[in-house]
Write a protein that holds these residues in place. Structure first.
Motif, short mmCIF file in Angstrom:
data_model
loop_
_atom_site.label_atom_id
_atom_site.label_comp_id
_atom_site.label_asym_id
_atom_site.label_seq_id
_atom_site.Cartn_x
_atom_site.Cartn_y
_atom_site.Cartn_z
N PRO A 115 0.82 -1.22 0.00
CA PRO A 115 0.00 0.00 0.00
C PRO A 115 0.85 1.27 0.00
CG PRO A 115 -0.85 -1.58 1.59
CD PRO A 115 0.47 -2.12 1.11
N PHE A 116 0.36 2.28 -0.71
CA PHE A 116 0.92 3.64 -0.79
C PHE A 116 2.18 3.75 -1.64
CE2 PHE A 116 -1.21 3.42 3.42
CZ PHE A 116 -2.25 4.31 3.15
N SER B 242 -4.26 0.77 -1.49
CA SER B 242 -4.95 1.60 -0.50
C SER B 242 -6.17 2.32 -1.07
CB SER B 242 -3.97 2.63 0.09
OG SER B 242 -3.54 3.53 -0.91
#
Length: 237
Positions: free
Chosen positions: A71-72, A191
């Motif tokens: 994520p990210f 995300s």
């Protein structure tokens, strides 16, 4: 891996294109590092340095592909890729700092270190291009795409640089492609991917096209400002 899948071929073309486009600086570094060698050693330095640099880039890109699953990180990568596209149009290279080497080993080491420092853009862009392909096809695509790019970079770097100077539209289209790929990658970050599917369904391509256009506009504006600044400096001298 289903070779009939159009996504695989599109991803392969993206990988080859962005890798060649962003290897212009690396080609200049290779030429600068090898220019102080005797003619018979220049080819050895070019092939040896390029080969070592390409192997290193493949390893780095494989790591980048794996990291982009967290994520990210895709969001961070997409922002970096947008900036790389803008800088491609705005200019500002530091190749003049590369000194000519007097020995074959030193030249190869210089090429390898310089390529490592300068390969962040290539690694992010190639990993992002591979991200649009099915998961099981990404590693083979990376190896194939980078492999096909090798002879084009080594043998065609001089021609490519001349073509870019003669037809600036090549650089503009390449920068737009980086903007498109950046948006495409950002919207698939773990995300936000569910939110994108719920609220931006069927808008992924228009959004990617918008970012492609934005990269070109911002990059062109920065290039104009830099040219204006240079002209002002020249007038004051």
């Amino acid at each position: 891996m289903n070779l009939a899948d159009s996504a695989i071929w599109i991803a392969l073309m993206k990988i080859i294109w962005v890798n060649i486009l962003l290897s212009g600086d690396n080609a200049v570094v290779i030429a600068l590092a090898a220019r102080g060698l005797p003619p018979q050693q220049q080819k050895a330095a070019i092939f040896g340095g390029s080969g070592a640099a390409i192997v290193l880039r493949v390893v780095l890109t494989l790591f980048a592909v794996q990291l982009l699953q967290y994520p990210f990180l895709k969001l961070i990568g997409s922002v970096l890729l947008l900036w790389i596209g803008i800088q491609l149009l705005a200019g500002g290279d530091g190749d003049g700092d590369i000194k000519a080497s007097s020995s074959l080993g030193t030249a190869i080491r210089t090429i390898l270190v310089a390529d490592l420092v300068m390969s962040l853009d290539n690694v992010i862009a190639v990993a992002a291009a591979a991200d649009s392909a099915p998961l099981e096809a990404r590693i083979p695509l990376l190896i194939a795409g980078l492999g096909l790019s090798i002879p084009l970079i080594i043998f065609g770097s001089t021609l490519l640089l001349h073509l870019m100077e003669r037809f600036p539209i090549i650089i503009t289209v390449g920068a737009a492609l980086l903007g498109f790929v950046a948006a495409e990658m950002g919207m698939t970050d773990p995300s936000i991917i569910d939110w994108v599917h719920q609220h931006l369904h069927n808008l992924e391509i228009p959004i990617s096209l918008f970012f492609a256009f934005a990269v070109v506009v911002v990059g062109k504006q920065l290039a104009k400002r830099q040219e204006a600044g240079k002209s002002a400096d020249e007038q004051t001298v």
